[in-house]
Design a protein around this motif. Structure first.
Motif, PDB file in Angstrom:
ATOM      1  N   UNK A  73       0.827  -1.206   0.000  1.00 49.70           N
ATOM      2  CA  UNK A  73       0.000   0.000   0.000  1.00 49.70           C
ATOM      3  C   UNK A  73       0.865   1.261   0.000  1.00 49.70           C
ATOM      4  N   UNK A  74       1.935   1.253   0.779  1.00 51.41           N
ATOM      5  CA  UNK A  74       2.848   2.405   0.826  1.00 51.41           C
ATOM      6  C   UNK A  74       3.496   2.615  -0.537  1.00 51.41           C
ATOM      7  N   UNK A  75       3.979   1.537  -1.151  1.00 52.44           N
ATOM      8  CA  UNK A  75       4.618   1.661  -2.467  1.00 52.44           C
ATOM      9  C   UNK A  75       3.655   2.222  -3.508  1.00 52.44           C
ATOM     10  N   UNK A  76       2.433   1.721  -3.502  1.00 50.36           N
ATOM     11  CA  UNK A  76       1.452   2.224  -4.471  1.00 50.36           C
ATOM     12  C   UNK A  76       1.111   3.688  -4.192  1.00 50.36           C
ATOM     13  N   UNK A  77       1.001   4.045  -2.926  1.00 48.05           N
ATOM     14  CA  UNK A  77       0.725   5.440  -2.580  1.00 48.05           C
ATOM     15  C   UNK A  77       1.858   6.374  -2.987  1.00 48.05           C
ATOM     16  N   UNK A  78       3.076   5.944  -2.734  1.00 49.38           N
ATOM     17  CA  UNK A  78       4.234   6.763  -3.123  1.00 49.38           C
ATOM     18  C   UNK A  78       4.357   6.861  -4.638  1.00 49.38           C
ATOM     19  N   UNK A  79       4.069   5.769  -5.339  1.00 51.42           N
ATOM     20  CA  UNK A  79       4.119   5.808  -6.807  1.00 51.42           C
ATOM     21  C   UNK A  79       3.052   6.759  -7.338  1.00 51.42           C
ATOM     22  N   UNK A  80       1.878   6.733  -6.730  1.00 49.80           N
ATOM     23  CA  UNK A  80       0.814   7.654  -7.126  1.00 49.80           C
ATOM     24  C   UNK A  80       1.265   9.102  -6.936  1.00 49.80           C
ATOM     25  N   UNK A 120       4.094  15.161  -7.290  1.00 55.51           N
ATOM     26  CA  UNK A 120       4.367  15.716  -5.971  1.00 55.51           C
ATOM     27  C   UNK A 120       5.855  15.610  -5.656  1.00 55.51           C
ATOM     28  N   UNK A 121       6.403  16.655  -5.074  1.00 60.12           N
ATOM     29  CA  UNK A 121       7.801  16.660  -4.675  1.00 60.12           C
ATOM     30  C   UNK A 121       7.929  16.220  -3.216  1.00 60.12           C
ATOM     31  N   UNK A 122       6.980  16.632  -2.398  1.00 59.91           N
ATOM     32  CA  UNK A 122       6.970  16.272  -0.982  1.00 59.91           C
ATOM     33  C   UNK A 122       5.672  15.546  -0.662  1.00 59.91           C
ATOM     34  N   UNK A 123       5.763  14.592   0.244  1.00 53.94           N
ATOM     35  CA  UNK A 123       4.571  13.864   0.674  1.00 53.94           C
ATOM     36  C   UNK A 123       4.715  13.528   2.150  1.00 53.94           C
ATOM     37  N   UNK A 124       3.606  13.419   2.833  1.00 50.88           N
ATOM     38  CA  UNK A 124       3.602  12.998   4.226  1.00 50.88           C
ATOM     39  C   UNK A 124       3.052  11.582   4.266  1.00 50.88           C
ATOM     40  N   UNK A 125       3.828  10.690   4.832  1.00 54.47           N
ATOM     41  CA  UNK A 125       3.435   9.293   4.919  1.00 54.47           C
ATOM     42  C   UNK A 125       3.174   8.954   6.374  1.00 54.47           C
TER      43      UNK A 125
END
Length: 84
Positions: A8-15, A21-26
């Protein structure tokens, strides 16, 4: 269950990457997942290869050429890790 969370994390980061997006909060409730992501700094190229592999529906092998995304990550990692 860690595999499910990692996927799920990998798919979210790929999205996030696909959206530009340059920055994301996980956020995650899995300490193991978060610790591994924090340690991935030196493993960005390997991660990019894994994400590309998850996106394809067929087996593939890179012998002399790699995907443009992977090459971009390697180049970025090289510039970030070794300042002029």
């Amino acid at each position: 269950m860690v595999i499910v969370e990692v996927t799920a994390v990998l798919h979210g980061l790929q999205f996030a990457l696909d959206m530009g997006f340059i920055n994301a909060i996980l956020e995650s409730d899995s300490k193991l997942v978060i610790q591994n992501i924090q340690q991935m700094k030196g493993n960005a190229a390997t991660h990019a290869v894994a994400v590309e592999g998850l996106r394809t529906q067929v087996d593939s092998f890179w012998v002399e050429d790699a995907s443009t995304k992977v090459l971009g990550v390697v180049d970025s990692d090289r510039r970030f890790s070794h300042p002029p």
